[in-house]
Design an enzyme around this catalytic site. Sequence first.
Site, PDB file in Angstrom:
ATOM      1  N   CYS A 157      23.180  30.147  15.802  1.00  0.00           N
ATOM      2  CA  CYS A 157      23.270  31.502  15.267  1.00  0.00           C
ATOM      3  C   CYS A 157      23.665  31.467  13.800  1.00  0.00           C
ATOM      4  CB  CYS A 157      24.283  32.315  16.081  1.00  0.00           C
ATOM      5  SG  CYS A 157      24.517  34.005  15.520  1.00  0.00           S
ATOM      6  N   CYS A 208      31.303  35.058  12.897  1.00  0.00           N
ATOM      7  CA  CYS A 208      31.392  35.862  14.116  1.00  0.00           C
ATOM      8  C   CYS A 208      32.478  35.314  15.036  1.00  0.00           C
ATOM      9  CB  CYS A 208      30.043  35.870  14.822  1.00  0.00           C
ATOM     10  SG  CYS A 208      30.051  36.778  16.379  1.00  0.00           S
ATOM     11  N   CYS A 250      32.064  32.993  18.882  1.00  0.00           N
ATOM     12  CA  CYS A 250      31.874  31.559  19.138  1.00  0.00           C
ATOM     13  C   CYS A 250      32.813  30.718  18.283  1.00  0.00           C
ATOM     14  CB  CYS A 250      30.434  31.139  18.842  1.00  0.00           C
ATOM     15  SG  CYS A 250      29.201  31.790  19.986  1.00  0.00           S
ATOM     16  N   CYS A 271      21.663  35.527  18.712  1.00  0.00           N
ATOM     17  CA  CYS A 271      22.817  35.202  19.557  1.00  0.00           C
ATOM     18  C   CYS A 271      22.375  34.369  20.750  1.00  0.00           C
ATOM     19  CB  CYS A 271      23.495  36.483  20.031  1.00  0.00           C
ATOM     20  SG  CYS A 271      24.989  36.178  21.000  1.00  0.00           S
ATOM     21  N   GLN A 295      33.175  39.037  35.963  1.00  0.00           N
ATOM     22  CA  GLN A 295      33.016  37.686  35.429  1.00  0.00           C
ATOM     23  C   GLN A 295      31.933  37.690  34.354  1.00  0.00           C
ATOM     24  OE1 GLN A 295      35.023  35.179  36.019  1.00  0.00           O
ATOM     25  NE2 GLN A 295      36.173  36.265  37.607  1.00  0.00           N
ATOM     26  N   PHE A 333      45.359  39.990  42.618  1.00  0.00           N
ATOM     27  CA  PHE A 333      44.624  40.371  41.419  1.00  0.00           C
ATOM     28  C   PHE A 333      43.145  40.508  41.781  1.00  0.00           C
ATOM     29  CE2 PHE A 333      48.296  37.844  40.153  1.00  0.00           C
ATOM     30  CZ  PHE A 333      48.929  38.654  39.225  1.00  0.00           C
ATOM     31  N   ASP A 388      43.821  35.195  41.160  1.00  0.00           N
ATOM     32  CA  ASP A 388      43.059  35.146  39.917  1.00  0.00           C
ATOM     33  C   ASP A 388      43.765  36.021  38.887  1.00  0.00           C
ATOM     34  OD1 ASP A 388      41.177  34.928  37.926  1.00  0.00           O
ATOM     35  OD2 ASP A 388      39.640  36.131  38.925  1.00  0.00           O
ATOM     36  N   CYS A 392      41.894  31.528  33.610  1.00  0.00           N
ATOM     37  CA  CYS A 392      41.165  31.392  32.352  1.00  0.00           C
ATOM     38  C   CYS A 392      42.068  30.853  31.248  1.00  0.00           C
ATOM     39  CB  CYS A 392      40.561  32.739  31.932  1.00  0.00           C
ATOM     40  SG  CYS A 392      41.787  34.048  31.689  1.00  0.00           S
TER      41      CYS A 392
END
Length: 458
Positions: free
Chosen positions: A104, A110, A113, A188, A293, A320, A389, A415
Amino acid sequence: YRLEKDDPSMNRRRFDSRRNRGGKLPRNAAPVELTISHVGGRGDGVGRAPYKHNHITDEHSVFVPATLAGEQVVATPVAISGQGIRAVLHEIITPSPERREPDCAAFPACGGCSFQHWRDESVTAWKQDLVTGFLARAGVPCPEITPPHVAPRHARRRATFHLKRLAGGVAAGFLERGSDRIITPQDCSILDPALITLLSHLSELADSRFPVGVSIDAQANMLDNGICLLLSGPDGWHDRILEDLAGWAADRGLARLSVAEGDGEPLTLLAPAPPVIRLGTVAVTPPPGAFLQATTDAEAALQQAVAGIVGGASRVTDLFAGCGTLGLPLLKGLSKLTAAESDTAALAAMKAAVDAAGLGARLDCIEADLIRAPLTADLFGDVEAVIIDPPRAGASAQCEILATTAVPAIAMVSCNPASFARDAAILVAGGYRLTSLQIIDQFRFSSHVEIVAGLERG
């Protein structure tokens, strides 16, 4: 490898933002030359270099986005704090053999990423090492790791775009790293093409309908029957244009359009049919702006991994739970699923969907803030497996309680490697054993990583 000031592919002018964390440095701060020793946990290359600040020369850690271990670079400092110096890349003197051309043209400005410049296999290995490193520091024995699952390019099904109506046009896209400037992604490689098309439509809408000066967040979720879009802005931003917005959404075939002011409840303007996402045998209509997700591919991998950990359990508690992404695919094989969640709208959506599927007797819902008021141990007396989660901060209080129970199996999804390792250590100290671990890389080209792990009572 010199990043010239007039090189539009790097968007250097916008990337060199002085709206940053820590004390900002002068715009003419002297550049520093350094060798990058490693890539840090947030995805920036890290090195050490002497720097004079407030008449004192000292050696500092320097954080430089879009750099790799072993590279000799020249960087321009933009901010300084107790952690070190944040800098922007000016020149690569010695490039790493693992460097590649970004997909990209908006990279590295940006904020979507961090790793467009790094080979895919190296990024995956870095993420896996990040997780195992946190586990080692937490004293948690690591099991044999299941091969990582990497989501494909052009697969991201949810995004939050930022729109600002200017006197001379519209800024539309993602936020620049460390700034509130808006960068429009070009070519993108993470978003589903339908979301790229939506961004173009949103830009046209803002240019023709939004008042000058207004800033809007556009949260898009791709559901099974179309895009669900939530537009959020300041009080009164949609005065006099509600009818126009509904017509615009209908013309673009959106599954649902909702608007919100400030922290107010969303108002749905258009929903020709209930927007749904199928979770196992249940079709859920998630509330506007619901958490999903990031990709359907990764969601399926997480569901499969959780099912393998839960095994033949018939009584499962889903902590959760959200709209039921991980628990509902198991429902048909369970005698009882208990779902605990603080989001009232998400819990109601799950309950309505299960009732409509004729499986209401198998689901119990508990509205609870599991961070501040975790479920007590007595509620896990006959539970055969737990799915947990939590958000990025983890769930240490709930894990402290789980560690005192006799629940045979726990499927933990996270995460955040740091909070995951901390919570896993709590459970291991309480007698659990980490039996499986897999990296689900659904956040392509970013420093974020999804983890799914199995724990058994030892």
